[in-house]
Design a protein around this motif. Structure first.
Motif, PDB file in Angstrom:
ATOM      1  N   LEU A 129       0.828  -1.204   0.000  1.00  0.00           N
ATOM      2  CA  LEU A 129       0.000   0.000   0.000  1.00  0.00           C
ATOM      3  C   LEU A 129       0.862   1.254   0.000  1.00  0.00           C
ATOM      4  O   LEU A 129       0.628   2.187  -0.775  1.00  0.00           O
ATOM      5  CB  LEU A 129      -0.926   0.000   1.225  1.00  0.00           C
ATOM      6  CG  LEU A 129      -2.151  -0.913   1.127  1.00  0.00           C
ATOM      7  CD1 LEU A 129      -2.836  -1.007   2.480  1.00  0.00           C
ATOM      8  CD2 LEU A 129      -3.125  -0.398   0.068  1.00  0.00           C
ATOM      9  N   GLY A 213       1.354   2.824   4.951  1.00  0.00           N
ATOM     10  CA  GLY A 213       0.464   1.658   4.947  1.00  0.00           C
ATOM     11  C   GLY A 213       0.492   1.009   6.324  1.00  0.00           C
ATOM     12  O   GLY A 213       1.560   0.849   6.906  1.00  0.00           O
ATOM     13  N   ARG A 223      -4.282   2.714   3.981  1.00  0.00           N
ATOM     14  CA  ARG A 223      -3.400   3.872   3.890  1.00  0.00           C
ATOM     15  C   ARG A 223      -3.860   4.876   4.935  1.00  0.00           C
ATOM     16  O   ARG A 223      -5.041   5.205   5.026  1.00  0.00           O
ATOM     17  CB  ARG A 223      -3.496   4.494   2.497  1.00  0.00           C
ATOM     18  CG  ARG A 223      -2.639   3.792   1.458  1.00  0.00           C
ATOM     19  CD  ARG A 223      -1.163   4.120   1.545  1.00  0.00           C
ATOM     20  NE  ARG A 223      -0.848   5.468   1.133  1.00  0.00           N
ATOM     21  CZ  ARG A 223      -0.389   5.781  -0.080  1.00  0.00           C
ATOM     22  NH1 ARG A 223      -0.194   4.856  -0.992  1.00  0.00           N
ATOM     23  NH2 ARG A 223      -0.117   7.048  -0.370  1.00  0.00           N
TER      24      ARG A 223
END
Lengths: 283, 817
Positions: A129, A213, A223
């Protein structure tokens, strides 16, 4: 510790694997097996068909792909942890891989298997992420690329369609940014109680951008948008305040080891530590 | 070739004899090679094997995986057993339907309580006056009373078929509200056993001296409530049972992963109604027990029962989940404690109430364990008066029983935490308050307020050494500095004494002696049969070292046989740090008897006096005239020229009854840092000075201390069996139950002092549990010491990060308001 009966197939191509996957509603892909097999032995999972991806050639690699590094879905955690290419181009994923399980798990477990399983406390999702990675999935109708942000959708669930399997993961080179993965290990399982991956770019002593992340806190990795926004254009002195928003608006999970409240607290602490570490890390 | 000095501290290789000599002349190796090697270092006197860092004889086969545990046994026609277990903490069994399972492929039989109700029950050795012993059937009858209780046994041709069929056994349960909290259970009217009409299983009081007077004279009284949490032993090898019945011979053989083969043999015979003469119990390799295999379990009756019913061998291997749910647990006490103190730190009196959560049924020693807490509750201190009240409580959980330390870690935790709280209350250094209450070395044998007699000790000496090794004053300086910087650094002590070598029969439920047989075989090799039942301790090595010295041979000449009731005279087993001090002593005395006989034979052949016979380097005799060891052995067996009145053969058995327990002691010092932001604890330094009397093999003693410390640290920081309010086992796998890992523990700095025990001829005490007993309070004391500036006095174990963090948050909030 005896699993229920199942059929076993070891296809030699991705196409065969997809065909097998479509042949049964109760098929599972075996891609390392360090989550699936224990679940089967406890009879928490009872797939009718096990499709072993281990015999398909060409799914294990780490190679340069333009401004990205591409990883085959069957690349083991150990290979990712030790990859010289990742070390020089995109070290965050290696940092996360090094903290997965133990040596045995890292030698058998694969990145594709791990992210498809989507354990809420797994390490890779936080890193993928933060890196804005891409996941390449293939099905009968062809290939598509899924941004990491659209991939993890819930507890043990992803946006992979039935009949699709992951073939590749692509991460951008992080040249010019500092990265870090800060993890609070569960003492028994080794999974992340909280794991925070950070990609931080600096400009003239201030944070230009931060991608964060976070895994372990909610039903899937996310996130930390509020914290990211609060960090932009800020000096080091503002990090703690910004990172206190690491779990803002997040519906946190709790268990007998760590309550939801404590996890949210840890998210803030480990967010700060990850950002500070990323700033200190050589880009 | 020189043998490396033990002073170098380096482990000497096991093959200490010169390789070339051994290869060329194997028969003479013991006589020539060793002597030559040893003479060079010890001025002609062979260096004894006892005291050396000798590598374990067991390890090559264990490390290579070529030895046999219960699960490795494969007998012709062997069937496999899988148990169906209760998913409920408490429920009435409305019905059990086994039809689908019985018709499942490969299934040979399905047994339930209706098949086994005529059998005997699982035994309990407790003998307290008001002890309630509810029926403990081998399969659940009418009710299930804890998660994991076995309800049915499925026997099939292979393990997979048995496991699949077990899913098809349908049990109708009417769930009942579970009894979970032991304090509420005492007052409640929901009973685990309706027949008992109370959840109180027993009470036990230990009272000595005028306690009320001590408290009325006190300058200060310190009070505390401690929870000593429930732990799972989690031995590396789970339990396992294989049974074979030969209908023609009418013999039943049971292979079981147990610490007590002989006691198990007797109990299996009683439960199944088979003559004990026809029962044989064998322990294959046993991969650890920590007390959890010092028991007789339901499965150890059901598997042999099935083998007898079916006339075929049956095997059951415990899964890890079964191991956590249905093998005994340890600890689980709540303690209310008060200390009456003078201003100078003198402990005038102590009151303690011990609430022991026994679980649903008594296992072998369940009610005895908390009484050991009372016996040791005064620790290594002179205490003027004591009242300790113990109450055992039934709950809907697995039974608690002996787990490494068994009642003594709880006692040590109580007194060591209390002494620290007292030091804090009186503004004394924790080391100083301890020193002021120690008995002096001249006061041994020391009679404690609990009514036992400590054999020997020098507590101050061990503490002094530990504080020096730890750099105590430097650690305190570091602490001050950390506090100034807003960091939390603490130093914790634990000065412990414990009860080993269990132990005189008068104090034991089923005999406290041990047997040992020493037989010199016609080839000159020595077979030792011991009633002790090593399961990881390494006594095949240490016992061989002892016997080798007695006969002037090498440990490789001595083979230790244990754990086969057909081969070994009746014995008690291995637990309570007793194997060397009691079993080793039995063997030692038996060896001396054989040696005396050999001396008589050698003297007769040489025309010398028996008293002049020296056994050294494979020879028997005097400096001038001697015979090879084998020549004397040959004479004993050929028996043509024996002294008058001497029988042929070379074998002796001794049953050793110790006159007292032994009492090892020591001091552990821990320093740690607490991350106030997360509650995470990092142990910085760990120093242990232990005194277990004379040492047979320092390497193995260190191994025991290492493992013990890790287990004790793990109780302090990680481990906890959690049942939720419904009695469900929340920590049912190793993903949730935190076993310690190497990376989570610090390096240990170990030293010893040596105060031999006067209770046995070798002066040994025992060391199997010391590390576990000492370490837990040392860690908690260090953490509470670190948090002193916040006004935190106590946090219950395990010191999980969130718990520590919350305590810090609360303390800060209280300080701010």
């Amino acid at each position: 510790m005896i699993p229920a009966n199942f059929d076993y197939q070891a296809p030699s191509s991705v196409e065969q694997a997809i065909a097998l996957l479509e042949s049964s509603h109760e098929a599972k892909l075996l891609a390392g097996g360090h989550s699936l097999l224990p679940a089967m032995k406890l009879r928490l999972a009872e797939p009718a068909l096990l499709i072993d991806l281990g015999r398909i050639p060409g799914l294990s690699y780490v190679r340069e792909a333009g401004a990205q590094v591409a990883l085959g879905a069957m690349t083991t955690h150990a290979a990712i942890a030790e990859s010289p290419l990742l070390a020089s181009r995109s070290p965050l994923l290696s940092r996360a891989a090094r903290q997965i399980g133990d040596v045995q798990v890292r030698n058998r477990g694969t990145i594709g298997g791990s992210i498809a399983h989507a354990d809420p406390a797994a390490d890779y999702p936080a890193a993928l992420l933060a890196l804005d990675a891409e996941i390449v999935a293939r099905g009968r109708k062809g290939e598509r690329t899924i941004p990491a942000r659209e991939f993890f959708s819930g507890l043990f669930s992803t946006t992979l369609l039935s009949g699709e399997l992951i073939t590749e993961i692509r991460v951008p080179a992080t040249t010019g940014a500092g990265t870090s993965y800060a993890k609070f290990h569960h003492p028994a399982s080794g999974f992340a109680v909280v794991g925070v991956a950070a990609v931080v770019k600096m400009a003239s002593g201030k944070i230009q951008s931060a991608a964060i992340g976070i895994t372990g806190v909610a039903d899937h990795a996310y996130r930390a948008g509020a914290a990211e926004r609060a960090l932009v254009n800020q000096p080091a002195s503002a990090i703690a305040g910004a990172c206190s928003r690491a779990a803002e608006g997040v519906d946190a999970l709790g268990d007998h080891f760590a309550s939801a409240e404590y996890r949210k607290h840890l998210a803030a602490v480990y967010c700060r530590r990850a950002v500070q570490e990323a700033m200190a890390a050589k880009a | 070739m020189a043998i490396r000095s033990r002073k170098t501290g380096k482990p000497a290789p096991r093959q200490m004899a010169p390789q070339g000599t051994l290869a060329r002349a194997p028969k003479k190796a013991a006589e020539r090679g060793i002597a030559a090697a040893q003479k060079s270092r010890t001025n002609g006197r062979p260096e004894p094997w006892v005291g050396r860092r000798y590598l374990r004889k067991e390890d090559p086969r264990l490390i290579q995986g070529i030895s046999h545990y219960a699960d490795d046994l494969r007998l012709p026609g062997m069937l496999h057993c899988v148990f169906v277990r209760s998913p409920h903490a408490y429920a009435r069994i409305a019905g059990i339907h086994t039809g689908a399972a019985r018709s499942s492929p490969g299934v040979v039989a399905v047994y339930t309580a209706s098949d086994t109700k005529a059998l005997g029950v699982v035994p309990c050795a407790g003998a307290l006056p008001d002890l309630k012993i509810p029926r403990h059937p081998v399969l659940a009858e009418g009710h299930v009373r804890h998660v994991g209780e076995p309800v049915a046994a499925v026997i099939a041709e292979d393990l997979y078929q048995a496991r699949d069929a077990a899913e098809k056994v349908q049990v109708e349960y009417d769930p009942l509200p579970a009894v979970v909290d032991p304090e509420k259970a005492l007052a409640g009217t929901n009973f685990v056993h309706a027949s008992v009409k109370s959840n109180q299983a027993f009470t036990h009081q230990l009272k000595n001296g005028d306690v009320d007077a001590a408290f009325s004279r006190a300058d200060r009284v310190v009070k505390a409530r401690f929870v000593n949490q429930r732990l799972a032993p989690v031995s590396m090898e789970t339990r396992g049972v294989v049974a074979q019945y030969l209908p023609g011979e009418k013999t039943l053989t049971v292979w079981s992963s147990t610490q007590i083969p002989h006691l198990l043999k007797t109990q299996v015979a009683l439960i199944l109604g088979v003559p004990e003469t026809h029962v044989r119990v064998v322990t294959p390799e046993v991969g650890g027990g920590f007390g959890s295999k010092l028991n007789v379990y339901r499965e150890e009756a059901v598997v042999p029962f099935a083998a007898m019913q079916l006339g075929r061998p049956v095997k059951w291997s415990e899964s890890r989940r079964e191991n956590i749910a249905a093998t005994i647990h340890g600890r689980d006490q709540i303690n209310y404690v008060e200390l009456a103190l003078k201003k100078n730190g003198t402990i005038l009196g102590m009151r303690a109430r011990v609430i022991s959560d026994l679980g649903a049924y008594h296992q072998l020693l369940t009610p005895i364990i908390p009484t050991l807490t009372a016996l040791l509750i005064s620790g290594c201190y002179k205490i003027g008066a004591l009242q300790c009240d113990v109450v055992g409580v039934f709950t809907n959980k697995m039974a608690t029983d002996a787990y490494r330390g068994a009642g003594r870690p709880e006692a040590t935790y109580i007194i060591e935490r209390m002494v620290d709280l007292a030091a804090r209350e009186l503004n004394l250094d924790p080391a100083e308050i301890r020193r002021r209450n120690f008995p002096k070395p001249r006061e041994y044998p020391f009679a404690t307020i609990t009514g036992i007699t400590y054999d020997s000790g020098n507590y101050e000496n061990a503490m002094k050494k530990a504080l020096e090794l730890a750099g105590y004053s430097r650690l305190r300086a570091r602490q001050k500095d950390a506090w100034k910087r807003g960091k939390y650094y603490g130093v914790g002590l634990s000065t412990y004494v414990e009860i080993c070598a269990m132990g005189p029969s008068t104090a034991m439920p089923a005999g406290g002696w041990e047997s040992g047989t020493v037989r010199v075989e016609p080839t000159g090799k020595i077979t030792v049969l011991t009633g002790a039942s090593p399961h990881g301790q390494g006594q095949e090595t240490t016992f061989a070292q002892i016997v080798a010295d007695i006969f002037g041979l090498t440990p490789d000449d001595v083979n230790i046989v244990h754990g086969d009731t057909a081969a070994v005279p009746y014995g008690i087993g291995t637990f309570g740090s007793r194997a060397t001090a009691v079993g080793g002593t039995a063997m030692y005395i038996a060896a001396q008897k054989v040696k005396a006989k050999m001396a008589a034979i050698a003297a007769h052949l040489l025309g010398e006096k028996a008293a002049a016979m020296n056994f050294s380097a494979g020879r028997v005799g005097t400096k001038k005239k001697s015979l090879g060891f084998g020549e004397v052995v040959g004479a004993a067996y050929v028996a043509r020229n024996l002294p008058p009145g001497v029988e042929p053969g070379l074998e002796a058995t001794h049953f050793f009854e110790p006159s007292n327990f032994t009492f090892p002691f020591g001091t552990h010092v821990v320093s740690c840092e607490v991350d106030a932001e997360t509650g995470h604890i990092r142990i910085d330094k760990y120093v242990a000075v232990d005194d277990c009397g004379n040492v047979i093999n320092p390497l193995l003693v260190e191994g025991q201390i290492h493992g013990g410390i890790v287990q004790g640290v793990s109780q302090a920081l990680f481990e906890e069996v959690i049942y939720n309010e419904d009695g469900q086992l929340v920590t049912g796998t190793l993903m949730d139950y935190s076993m310690p890992k190497a990376a989570q523990v610090p390096e240990f700095i170990l030293e010893r002092t040596c105060t031999p025990s006067p209770v046995n001829p070798m002066g040994v005490k025992g060391v199997g549990e010391a590390g576990t007993i000492a370490s837990t309070p040392a860690v908690v004391n260090a953490v509470c010491d670190a948090l002193r500036p916040l006004g935190i006095t106590h946090i219950d174990m395990p010191l999980k990060p969130e718990k520590v963090w919350r305590a810090i948050q609360q303390a800060r909030a209280a300080a701010a308001s």
